[in-house]
Design a protein around this motif. Structure first.
Motif, PDB file in Angstrom:
ATOM      1  N   ALA A   1      83.217  70.513  45.791  1.00  0.00           N
ATOM      2  CA  ALA A   1      82.527  71.802  45.763  1.00  0.00           C
ATOM      3  C   ALA A   1      81.283  71.675  44.887  1.00  0.00           C
ATOM      4  CB  ALA A   1      83.447  72.879  45.209  1.00  0.00           C
ATOM      5  N   THR A   2      80.223  72.341  45.279  1.00  0.00           N
ATOM      6  CA  THR A   2      79.002  72.341  44.475  1.00  0.00           C
ATOM      7  C   THR A   2      78.630  73.773  44.127  1.00  0.00           C
ATOM      8  OG1 THR A   2      77.545  72.431  46.405  1.00  0.00           O
ATOM      9  CG2 THR A   2      78.095  70.255  45.566  1.00  0.00           C
ATOM     10  N   LEU A   3      78.161  73.951  42.902  1.00  0.00           N
ATOM     11  CA  LEU A   3      77.587  75.217  42.478  1.00  0.00           C
ATOM     12  C   LEU A   3      76.086  75.000  42.431  1.00  0.00           C
ATOM     13  CD1 LEU A   3      77.679  78.106  41.342  1.00  0.00           C
ATOM     14  CD2 LEU A   3      77.881  77.078  39.064  1.00  0.00           C
ATOM     15  N   ILE A   4      75.370  75.777  43.208  1.00  0.00           N
ATOM     16  CA  ILE A   4      73.918  75.665  43.258  1.00  0.00           C
ATOM     17  C   ILE A   4      73.339  76.888  42.568  1.00  0.00           C
ATOM     18  CG2 ILE A   4      71.882  75.518  44.744  1.00  0.00           C
ATOM     19  CD1 ILE A   4      73.738  74.211  46.833  1.00  0.00           C
ATOM     20  N   ARG A   5      72.508  76.621  41.551  1.00  0.00           N
ATOM     21  CA  ARG A   5      71.846  77.694  40.807  1.00  0.00           C
ATOM     22  C   ARG A   5      70.350  77.572  41.041  1.00  0.00           C
ATOM     23  NH1 ARG A   5      72.158  77.321  35.244  1.00  0.00           N
ATOM     24  NH2 ARG A   5      72.439  75.077  35.288  1.00  0.00           N
ATOM     25  N   GLU A   6      69.738  78.678  41.407  1.00  0.00           N
ATOM     26  CA  GLU A   6      68.285  78.711  41.619  1.00  0.00           C
ATOM     27  C   GLU A   6      67.736  79.926  40.902  1.00  0.00           C
ATOM     28  OE1 GLU A   6      65.027  78.850  45.234  1.00  0.00           O
ATOM     29  OE2 GLU A   6      67.134  78.479  45.681  1.00  0.00           O
ATOM     30  N   TRP A   7      66.606  79.750  40.189  1.00  0.00           N
ATOM     31  CA  TRP A   7      66.033  80.848  39.423  1.00  0.00           C
ATOM     32  C   TRP A   7      64.527  80.710  39.339  1.00  0.00           C
ATOM     33  CZ3 TRP A   7      68.544  76.668  37.457  1.00  0.00           C
ATOM     34  CH2 TRP A   7      67.867  75.885  36.545  1.00  0.00           C
ATOM     35  N   GLY A   8      63.895  81.833  39.042  1.00  0.00           N
ATOM     36  CA  GLY A   8      62.450  81.835  38.891  1.00  0.00           C
ATOM     37  C   GLY A   8      61.894  83.244  38.943  1.00  0.00           C
ATOM     38  N   ARG A   9      60.576  83.310  39.078  1.00  0.00           N
ATOM     39  CA  ARG A   9      59.872  84.584  39.177  1.00  0.00           C
ATOM     40  C   ARG A   9      59.829  85.005  40.643  1.00  0.00           C
ATOM     41  NH1 ARG A   9      56.618  87.702  36.063  1.00  0.00           N
ATOM     42  NH2 ARG A   9      54.872  88.738  37.105  1.00  0.00           N
ATOM     43  N   LEU A  10      60.031  86.294  40.903  1.00  0.00           N
ATOM     44  CA  LEU A  10      60.002  86.794  42.274  1.00  0.00           C
ATOM     45  C   LEU A  10      58.664  86.450  42.936  1.00  0.00           C
ATOM     46  CD1 LEU A  10      61.640  90.307  41.925  1.00  0.00           C
ATOM     47  CD2 LEU A  10      62.565  88.336  43.118  1.00  0.00           C
ATOM     48  N   GLY A  11      58.722  85.947  44.152  1.00  0.00           N
ATOM     49  CA  GLY A  11      57.524  85.597  44.894  1.00  0.00           C
ATOM     50  C   GLY A  11      56.999  84.205  44.615  1.00  0.00           C
ATOM     51  N   GLN A  12      57.655  83.471  43.713  1.00  0.00           N
ATOM     52  CA  GLN A  12      57.222  82.123  43.364  1.00  0.00           C
ATOM     53  C   GLN A  12      58.365  81.141  43.621  1.00  0.00           C
ATOM     54  OE1 GLN A  12      54.086  81.449  42.194  1.00  0.00           O
ATOM     55  NE2 GLN A  12      53.669  83.611  42.542  1.00  0.00           N
ATOM     56  N   PRO A  13      58.021  79.881  43.890  1.00  0.00           N
ATOM     57  CA  PRO A  13      59.099  78.895  44.007  1.00  0.00           C
ATOM     58  C   PRO A  13      59.784  78.719  42.654  1.00  0.00           C
ATOM     59  CG  PRO A  13      56.951  77.837  44.154  1.00  0.00           C
ATOM     60  CD  PRO A  13      56.705  79.310  44.096  1.00  0.00           C
ATOM     61  N   GLY A  14      61.070  78.543  42.683  1.00  0.00           N
ATOM     62  CA  GLY A  14      61.821  78.449  41.435  1.00  0.00           C
ATOM     63  C   GLY A  14      62.372  77.061  41.196  1.00  0.00           C
ATOM     64  N   GLN A  15      63.241  76.993  40.232  1.00  0.00           N
ATOM     65  CA  GLN A  15      63.924  75.753  39.903  1.00  0.00           C
ATOM     66  C   GLN A  15      65.309  75.791  40.519  1.00  0.00           C
ATOM     67  OE1 GLN A  15      63.936  75.078  35.711  1.00  0.00           O
ATOM     68  NE2 GLN A  15      61.746  75.385  35.506  1.00  0.00           N
ATOM     69  N   ARG A  16      65.877  74.604  40.725  1.00  0.00           N
ATOM     70  CA  ARG A  16      67.202  74.516  41.331  1.00  0.00           C
ATOM     71  C   ARG A  16      68.007  73.455  40.611  1.00  0.00           C
ATOM     72  NH1 ARG A  16      67.940  73.931  47.664  1.00  0.00           N
ATOM     73  NH2 ARG A  16      67.692  76.173  47.481  1.00  0.00           N
ATOM     74  N   ARG A  17      69.263  73.785  40.363  1.00  0.00           N
ATOM     75  CA  ARG A  17      70.184  72.832  39.753  1.00  0.00           C
ATOM     76  C   ARG A  17      71.461  72.809  40.579  1.00  0.00           C
ATOM     77  NH1 ARG A  17      69.973  72.429  33.917  1.00  0.00           N
ATOM     78  NH2 ARG A  17      68.003  71.557  34.595  1.00  0.00           N
ATOM     79  N   ILE A  18      71.941  71.617  40.884  1.00  0.00           N
ATOM     80  CA  ILE A  18      73.169  71.446  41.663  1.00  0.00           C
ATOM     81  C   ILE A  18      74.215  70.801  40.761  1.00  0.00           C
ATOM     82  CG2 ILE A  18      74.228  70.330  43.655  1.00  0.00           C
ATOM     83  CD1 ILE A  18      71.426  70.397  44.952  1.00  0.00           C
ATOM     84  N   GLU A  19      75.368  71.450  40.644  1.00  0.00           N
ATOM     85  CA  GLU A  19      76.452  70.946  39.811  1.00  0.00           C
ATOM     86  C   GLU A  19      77.656  70.640  40.702  1.00  0.00           C
ATOM     87  OE1 GLU A  19      77.108  74.099  37.030  1.00  0.00           O
ATOM     88  OE2 GLU A  19      75.136  73.863  36.115  1.00  0.00           O
TER      89      GLU A  19
END
Length: 83
Positions: A36-54
């Motif tokens: 199983a993977t937990l994918i977290r993505e975050w950033g400012r609305l309307g902009q490309p964000g960062q992504r981390r896969i655990e």
């Protein structure tokens, strides 16, 4: 709930007085190798964000991690998006 079900949560934090418009996405997806993977993505609305896969050994560990991240973000003022 089936283990290959994709869990997907979208959170937003907006404050016009601080010019803040952020998003945070949490999702659980199966990996190619059955983990199983937990994918977290975050950033400012309307902009490309960062992504981390655990990676996690099994689905229940990934769900537990998702719930912990959800609690953290809600304490910081993020709200679940409707829909």
């Amino acid at each position: 709930m089936a283990h290959d079900t994709i869990h997907y949560l979208v959170l937003h934090r907006c404050d016009a007085s601080c010019n803040m418009a952020r998003y945070y996405v949490l999702s659980i997806e199966p990996s190619l190798f059955g983990d199983a993977t937990l994918i977290r993505e975050w950033g400012r609305l309307g902009q490309p964000g960062q992504r981390r896969i655990e990676l996690y050994e099994n689905h229940s560990y990934a769900v537990e991690a998702l719930e912990i991240w959800l609690q953290r973000k809600r304490r910081r003022g993020y709200l679940l998006q409707d829909g």
